[in-house]
Design an enzyme around this catalytic site. Structure first.
Site, PDB file in Angstrom:
ATOM      1  N   LYS A 174       2.333   4.499  -2.924  1.00 35.46           N
ATOM      2  CA  LYS A 174       3.358   4.855  -3.983  1.00 35.46           C
ATOM      3  C   LYS A 174       2.792   5.776  -4.781  1.00 35.46           C
ATOM      4  O   LYS A 174       1.476   5.771  -5.195  1.00 35.46           O
ATOM      5  CB  LYS A 174       3.734   3.515  -4.727  1.00 35.46           C
ATOM      6  N   ARG A 227       9.989  -7.182   3.653  1.00 36.51           N
ATOM      7  CA  ARG A 227      10.498  -7.785   4.712  1.00 36.51           C
ATOM      8  C   ARG A 227       9.857  -8.453   5.847  1.00 36.51           C
ATOM      9  O   ARG A 227      10.121  -9.383   6.536  1.00 36.51           O
ATOM     10  CB  ARG A 227      11.512  -6.723   5.447  1.00 36.51           C
TER      11      ARG A 227
END
Length: 431
Positions: free
Chosen positions: A208, A282
């Site tokens: 990021k 996830r």
């Protein structure tokens, strides 16, 4: 030393014209008055409380008429902030409402405080331990739990949590907590709750930028929210058995971190190719959902700060709801309306489940480039780990969990939104 309290009253009358047209607040010799002349009275109270806090006033007394439970709670939502102490002398409430306020103050504030903690303070094991402590404080005689961490996760085939968390010096953790108020160890499990507990998310090798990483201490907001929901439901008198699974890890960059192209093999036989290490939530939730499905509950709810796509769709103002079960989705929306909490349903269809193609595994952990519904395909990915995904399963993408900056109703940081609505749903389904 005597504490001086600022008196705050409510009025349905407009402020004196000297305070300006449609003034929300006015001040007099007796204290401050909130003027409720618009349609959104709870929002007005919350905005007024932010203004009062912004003036440096930290001790208030809610005086006069109108301070019922919801008005009092709206004030606290706006008045509370992440820095410094604040105190409120509450207006008298009926016993049941006073108890409810006390429970909200304890549990929702726990959620906000936990999410606001720095990643240095709150690692995977600390998050699991805090959740256990909260639940034991609510009803320890009904609580049992197991914490599995580090290499034990790999040996027990919790492949997703171990893979994501192995790059950190802090061991990944799975908390499996059993809340069983029935007294019967063989009682059926009514509901399973699964939370994403990524205590810091660098994005891994799909790194990021700083502007997107600076709030990633809050990437465990789903775990805190769903824990708070169970705690509040228990405090309100939940009598059914519920299991809670928190999937906790740091997503870090190191020589041992997982990489693009890695294949994860899950206990349910699914294989997943990792094509974005920043789609890690996830991967850990999949382990919790496999365990949840094995319990054959009536209800499975997972909560996660899962995608930026959901936040793009609904901002920080709503939690995004996904489900194949229309009736259940409507029940949650009804619970949210009853608790004045914001949820918005986003699309999830059968075709989304086929939009995760991989050349080397059954699933990709991100959608193919032709499929741009990122929040929907993330939810669809999770559905592959829920045995009966078309009934009794809700996925909450927690967009409203945390605000990077203050706004007119909220301080910067965690909001605690969602706890009450999910607790309400648990209780209504358990009846």
């Amino acid at each position: 030393m005597t504490t001086e309290f600022m008196l705050v009253t409510l009025s349905n009358q407009s402020a004196d014209a000297r305070w300006g047209e449609k003034a929300l607040l006015s001040t007099g010799a007796e204290g401050m008055t909130i003027h409720l002349t618009g349609k959104d009275k709870l929002g007005s109270i919350q905005r007024a409380a932010r203004k009062i806090d912004g003036q440096g006033i930290k001790n208030v007394k809610l005086a006069g008429d109108g301070w019922d439970l919801e008005n009092s709670w709206a004030f606290w939502q706006g008045f509370r902030g992440p820095k410094g102490k604040r105190s409120v002398e509450w207006a008298p409430l009926p016993a049941a409402e006073s108890k409810e306020l006390e429970q909200r103050l304890k549990i929702v504030d726990w959620v906000r405080d936990t999410i606001n903690m720095s990643a240095e303070e709150l690692g995977p094991e600390q998050l699991a331990t805090r959740a256990v402590d909260l639940m034991c404080d609510i009803g320890c005689e009904a609580v049992s739990y197991r914490i599995t961490k580090g290499e034990d996760l790999r040996e027990q085939n919790y492949a997703g949590i171990h893979t994501v968390g192995r790059g950190s010096d802090r061991s990944p953790v799975l908390l499996a907590l059993d809340f069983n108020p029935t007294g019967n160890p063989e009682a059926p499990v009514f509901a399973c709750l699964v939370g994403k507990g990524i205590t810091f998310d660098t994005g891994g090798y799909s790194l990021k930028q700083s502007a997107f990483m600076d709030s990633m201490k809050a990437d465990m907001g789903g775990a805190a929210t769903i824990t708070g929901a169970l705690a509040l439901a228990a405090a309100r008198g939940l009598k059914q058995r519920v299991k809670l699974y928190l999937c906790c890890a740091d997503n870090m960059v190191s020589g041992n971190a997982f990489k693009l192209g890695d294949i994860i093999r899950y206990r349910n036989g699914k294989t997943v190719e990792v094509m974005n290490t920043d789609a890690e939530g996830r991967l850990v939730l999949a382990d919790g959902l496999i365990d949840a499905s094995a319990q054959n509950p009536q209800l499975i709810i997972d909560c996660a700060t899962l995608t930026g796509a959901a936040k793009t769709a609904v901002g920080n103002d709503y939690h995004a709801l996904f489900s194949f079960d229309d009736a259940l989705a409507q029940e949650l929306l009804a619970s949210a309306a009853a608790e004045q909490e914001p949820f918005w349903r986003l699309p999830l269809a059968e075709f989304h489940r086929s939009q995760l193609p991989s050349n080397f595994a059954e699933l990709n952990n991100v959608a193919g480039p032709a499929y741009t519904a990122g929040a929907s395909t993330a939810a669809a990915f999770l559905s592959h780990f829920v045995t009966n995904y078309q009934q009794g399963w809700l996925h909450i993408d927690c967009s409203a969990t945390y605000r990077k900056g203050a706004v007119d109703q909220w301080s910067a940081g965690a909001t605690g939104l969602g706890v009450r609505a999910l607790a309400n749903l648990l209780l209504s389904k358990a009846r």
